[in-house]
Design a protein around this motif. Structure first.
Motif, PDB file in Angstrom:
ATOM      1  N   ALA A   1       6.700 -20.482 -26.645  1.00 54.05           N
ATOM      2  CA  ALA A   1       7.468 -19.240 -26.721  1.00 54.05           C
ATOM      3  C   ALA A   1       8.885 -19.472 -27.231  1.00 54.05           C
ATOM      4  CB  ALA A   1       7.502 -18.563 -25.351  1.00 54.05           C
ATOM      5  N   ASP A   2       9.434 -20.652 -26.961  1.00 58.33           N
ATOM      6  CA  ASP A   2      10.803 -20.943 -27.402  1.00 58.33           C
ATOM      7  C   ASP A   2      10.920 -20.995 -28.925  1.00 58.33           C
ATOM      8  OD1 ASP A   2      11.563 -21.106 -24.775  1.00 58.33           O
ATOM      9  OD2 ASP A   2      11.549 -23.306 -24.686  1.00 58.33           O
ATOM     10  N   ASP A   3       9.797 -21.138 -29.615  1.00 56.09           N
ATOM     11  CA  ASP A   3       9.814 -21.220 -31.078  1.00 56.09           C
ATOM     12  C   ASP A   3       9.599 -19.865 -31.751  1.00 56.09           C
ATOM     13  OD1 ASP A   3      10.144 -24.021 -31.072  1.00 56.09           O
ATOM     14  OD2 ASP A   3       7.988 -24.310 -30.773  1.00 56.09           O
ATOM     15  N   HIS A   4       9.288 -18.837 -30.989  1.00 54.83           N
ATOM     16  CA  HIS A   4       8.915 -17.555 -31.585  1.00 54.83           C
ATOM     17  C   HIS A   4      10.045 -16.918 -32.387  1.00 54.83           C
ATOM     18  CE1 HIS A   4       5.294 -16.836 -28.678  1.00 54.83           C
ATOM     19  NE2 HIS A   4       5.149 -17.893 -29.453  1.00 54.83           N
ATOM     20  N   GLN A   5      11.253 -16.925 -31.839  1.00 50.96           N
ATOM     21  CA  GLN A   5      12.354 -16.284 -32.567  1.00 50.96           C
ATOM     22  C   GLN A   5      12.657 -17.007 -33.874  1.00 50.96           C
ATOM     23  OE1 GLN A   5      14.053 -13.281 -31.646  1.00 50.96           O
ATOM     24  NE2 GLN A   5      14.512 -13.560 -33.816  1.00 50.96           N
ATOM     25  N   SER A   6      12.681 -18.339 -33.838  1.00 46.53           N
ATOM     26  CA  SER A   6      12.947 -19.086 -35.072  1.00 46.53           C
ATOM     27  C   SER A   6      11.824 -18.888 -36.083  1.00 46.53           C
ATOM     28  CB  SER A   6      13.132 -20.575 -34.765  1.00 46.53           C
ATOM     29  OG  SER A   6      11.957 -21.122 -34.172  1.00 46.53           O
ATOM     30  N   THR A   7      10.599 -18.687 -35.589  1.00 47.37           N
ATOM     31  CA  THR A   7       9.475 -18.418 -36.494  1.00 47.37           C
ATOM     32  C   THR A   7       9.650 -17.086 -37.194  1.00 47.37           C
ATOM     33  OG1 THR A   7       7.932 -19.730 -35.157  1.00 47.37           O
ATOM     34  CG2 THR A   7       6.982 -18.052 -36.606  1.00 47.37           C
ATOM     35  N   VAL A   8      10.026 -16.052 -36.437  1.00 47.42           N
ATOM     36  CA  VAL A   8      10.258 -14.741 -37.033  1.00 47.42           C
ATOM     37  C   VAL A   8      11.418 -14.800 -38.010  1.00 47.42           C
ATOM     38  CG1 VAL A   8      10.972 -12.370 -36.547  1.00 47.42           C
ATOM     39  CG2 VAL A   8       9.249 -13.468 -35.118  1.00 47.42           C
ATOM     40  N   ASP A   9      12.466 -15.527 -37.660  1.00 44.16           N
ATOM     41  CA  ASP A   9      13.606 -15.678 -38.568  1.00 44.16           C
ATOM     42  C   ASP A   9      13.162 -16.340 -39.877  1.00 44.16           C
ATOM     43  OD1 ASP A   9      15.191 -14.604 -36.574  1.00 44.16           O
ATOM     44  OD2 ASP A   9      15.964 -16.548 -35.900  1.00 44.16           O
ATOM     45  N   LEU A  10      12.314 -17.361 -39.768  1.00 47.07           N
ATOM     46  CA  LEU A  10      11.821 -18.070 -40.948  1.00 47.07           C
ATOM     47  C   LEU A  10      10.999 -17.145 -41.834  1.00 47.07           C
ATOM     48  CD1 LEU A  10      11.389 -20.789 -42.461  1.00 47.07           C
ATOM     49  CD2 LEU A  10       9.387 -21.158 -40.992  1.00 47.07           C
ATOM     50  N   VAL A  11      10.109 -16.361 -41.217  1.00 44.44           N
ATOM     51  CA  VAL A  11       9.269 -15.441 -41.982  1.00 44.44           C
ATOM     52  C   VAL A  11      10.122 -14.378 -42.666  1.00 44.44           C
ATOM     53  CG1 VAL A  11       7.500 -13.652 -41.796  1.00 44.44           C
ATOM     54  CG2 VAL A  11       7.208 -15.825 -40.592  1.00 44.44           C
ATOM     55  N   CYS A  12      11.067 -13.817 -41.934  1.00 48.45           N
ATOM     56  CA  CYS A  12      11.921 -12.771 -42.512  1.00 48.45           C
ATOM     57  C   CYS A  12      12.738 -13.313 -43.670  1.00 48.45           C
ATOM     58  CB  CYS A  12      12.832 -12.184 -41.434  1.00 48.45           C
ATOM     59  SG  CYS A  12      11.966 -11.158 -40.225  1.00 48.45           S
ATOM     60  N   ASP A  13      13.214 -14.538 -43.547  1.00 46.14           N
ATOM     61  CA  ASP A  13      13.965 -15.154 -44.643  1.00 46.14           C
ATOM     62  C   ASP A  13      13.066 -15.325 -45.865  1.00 46.14           C
ATOM     63  OD1 ASP A  13      16.413 -16.622 -45.613  1.00 46.14           O
ATOM     64  OD2 ASP A  13      14.946 -18.240 -45.766  1.00 46.14           O
ATOM     65  N   PHE A  14      11.818 -15.723 -45.649  1.00 44.36           N
ATOM     66  CA  PHE A  14      10.870 -15.878 -46.754  1.00 44.36           C
ATOM     67  C   PHE A  14      10.591 -14.543 -47.431  1.00 44.36           C
ATOM     68  CE2 PHE A  14       6.398 -15.797 -48.176  1.00 44.36           C
ATOM     69  CZ  PHE A  14       6.423 -16.811 -49.122  1.00 44.36           C
ATOM     70  N   LEU A  15      10.490 -13.479 -46.626  1.00 40.40           N
ATOM     71  CA  LEU A  15      10.204 -12.153 -47.177  1.00 40.40           C
ATOM     72  C   LEU A  15      11.448 -11.486 -47.750  1.00 40.40           C
ATOM     73  CD1 LEU A  15       7.828 -10.752 -44.390  1.00 40.40           C
ATOM     74  CD2 LEU A  15       7.169 -11.719 -46.601  1.00 40.40           C
ATOM     75  N   GLY A  16      12.616 -12.030 -47.444  1.00 40.80           N
ATOM     76  CA  GLY A  16      13.860 -11.433 -47.932  1.00 40.80           C
ATOM     77  C   GLY A  16      14.257 -10.184 -47.178  1.00 40.80           C
ATOM     78  N   ILE A  17      13.970 -10.146 -45.872  1.00 41.21           N
ATOM     79  CA  ILE A  17      14.319  -8.990 -45.048  1.00 41.21           C
ATOM     80  C   ILE A  17      15.149  -9.451 -43.856  1.00 41.21           C
ATOM     81  CG2 ILE A  17      12.239  -7.742 -45.727  1.00 41.21           C
ATOM     82  CD1 ILE A  17      11.004  -8.486 -43.034  1.00 41.21           C
ATOM     83  N   LYS A  18      15.771  -8.498 -43.178  1.00 39.75           N
ATOM     84  CA  LYS A  18      16.625  -8.801 -42.046  1.00 39.75           C
ATOM     85  C   LYS A  18      15.780  -9.044 -40.802  1.00 39.75           C
ATOM     86  CE  LYS A  18      20.599  -6.999 -39.462  1.00 39.75           C
ATOM     87  NZ  LYS A  18      21.537  -5.851 -39.319  1.00 39.75           N
ATOM     88  N   SER A  19      16.089 -10.119 -40.086  1.00 39.55           N
ATOM     89  CA  SER A  19      15.382 -10.436 -38.856  1.00 39.55           C
ATOM     90  C   SER A  19      16.007  -9.682 -37.689  1.00 39.55           C
ATOM     91  CB  SER A  19      15.420 -11.941 -38.588  1.00 39.55           C
ATOM     92  OG  SER A  19      14.618 -12.273 -37.456  1.00 39.55           O
TER      93      SER A  19
END
Length: 265
Positions: free
Chosen positions: A208-226
Motif C-alpha cells: 500500500a505504501d507504493d500506491h501513491q507513487s504508482t499513481v504519480d508515475l502513471v499520471c506523469d506518463f499520461l501527462g495529467i495531474k496526479s
C-alpha cells in the motif's frame, strides 16, 4: 426442475444476452455519431490476478479520470468500435479501460491480425498503454487457484475474514505457471513496437505504501495531474508462501531442481 423452469432460465439468459448486445451497440453508436473522444485515453493491459483491479480503482479516484473495468470481457462484434464508443460516452477529461491479454487472444475477433490490436489502438486511435504484470509465477498461480476457491480481494466494506491456507496439487500449480509463461510471451508480441509504461505487481501494487507513487508515475506518463488517492481494495492474502500453502513442503520438494524454485522462499 420442471419444463417451466427450463423455459424461464432460457428466456432470462436470452434477455441478458440481448441487453448486453444493446449496450455494446449503444457504445459503438456514440462513436459513429461523431461524439469527440477525451483528449487523453489509455488502456490498462495485462492478465488476470496481476493487480489490475486495484490499479483501476486507484486511477478512478484521480479527479478528471474515468477508468473502467474489463470492457472486452464478453465478445463484441466490433471490438475497436466498442472501445472507441465507450470512450466517446465518457464525460471525463481522461478515459481509461482494462483489457486482459486472454480477451484479445481467445474472446474477441478483431479485424486483422490479433497481434496488431494494441498497436492499432495506440497508433491509430491515440490510446496510451499501461502494462501491468506479475513476476512471481508461483504467487500468481496460487492467486488464480485461490480465486476459484475463495475471495482473494475484498472491498473495505466487506466483512473481515482471514484467508485460509490452500492445499494444492503441485502439478496443478506448475500448469498455471506454464500457462502464465505462455501468456507472457503472447503479450510481448502484442506490445512489440508499441510504446508503453511497464509496471509490476510486486513493485507497484503489492504494498500500500507504493500506491501513491504508482499513481504519480502513471499520471506523469499520461501527462495529467496526479492527486492523493486510496484504493478501495485491500489485499488480504498471507504475506508468506508458507502461510499461503498448507502443504508447502510438498510444493517445495516438487520444485527442487527446477527453474521455479527461485520463486519459493
Amino acid at each position: 426442475m420442471s419444463v417451466f423452469d427450463d423455459i424461464e432460465t432460457f428466456l432470462r439468459r436470452r434477455y441478458l444476452f440481448v441487453r448486453q448486445q444493446f449496450r455494446h451497440l449503444q457504445a459503438g453508436l456514440a462513436h459513429l455519431y461523431g461524439r469527440s473522444l477525451p483528449e487523453t485515453r489509455f488502456v490498462l493491459f495485462g492478465r488476470g490476478r496481476s493487480g489490475t483491479t486495484a490499479l483501476v480503482s486507484m486511477l478512478d479516484d484521480v479527479p478528471g479520470v474515468r477508468c473502467e473495468g474489463e470492457v472486452l470481457h464478453n465478445y463484441v462484434p466490433f471490438p475497436y468500435r466498442h472501445v472507441l464508443g465507450r470512450a466517446a460516452r465518457c464525460s471525463a477529461e481522461v478515459y481509461g479501460c482494462k483489457i486482459l491479454s486472454y480477451q484479445i487472444k481467445d474472446v474477441q475477433r478483431p479485424p486483422g491480425p490479433r497481434k496488431d490490436f494494441l498497436r492499432t489502438l495506440h497508433h491509430e486511435h491515440g490510446f496510451q498503454i499501461l502494462y501491468l504484470r506479475r513476476t512471481n509465477l508461483v504467487r500468481h498461480a496460487l492467486s488464480n487457484i485461490r480465486a476459484r476457491r475463495d475471495t482473494f480481494h475484498r472491498k473495505k466494506s466487506d466483512p473481515d475474514a482471514g484467508p485460509r491456507a490452500l492445499h494444492v496439487d503441485p502439478e496443478h500449480v506448475i500448469e498455471w505457471m506454464e500457462s502464465s509463461e505462455a501468456l507472457n510471451e503472447y503479450e510481448q508480441t502484442l506490445l512489440d513496437d508499441v510504446p508503453h509504461l511497464s509496471l509490476t505487481y510486486e513493485e507497484h501494487i503489492r504494498h500500500a505504501d507504493d500506491h501513491q507513487s504508482t499513481v504519480d508515475l502513471v499520471c506523469d506518463f499520461l501527462g495529467i495531474k496526479s492527486a492523493p488517492v486510496e484504493s478501495s481494495y485491500r489485499k488480504v492474502a498471507p504475506p508468506s508462501l508458507k502461510d499461503c500453502v498448507a502443504n508447502y513442503e510438498e510444493l517445495e520438494e516438487r520444485f527442487r531442481g527446477t527453474s521455479y524454485a527461485t520463486f519459493l522462499e
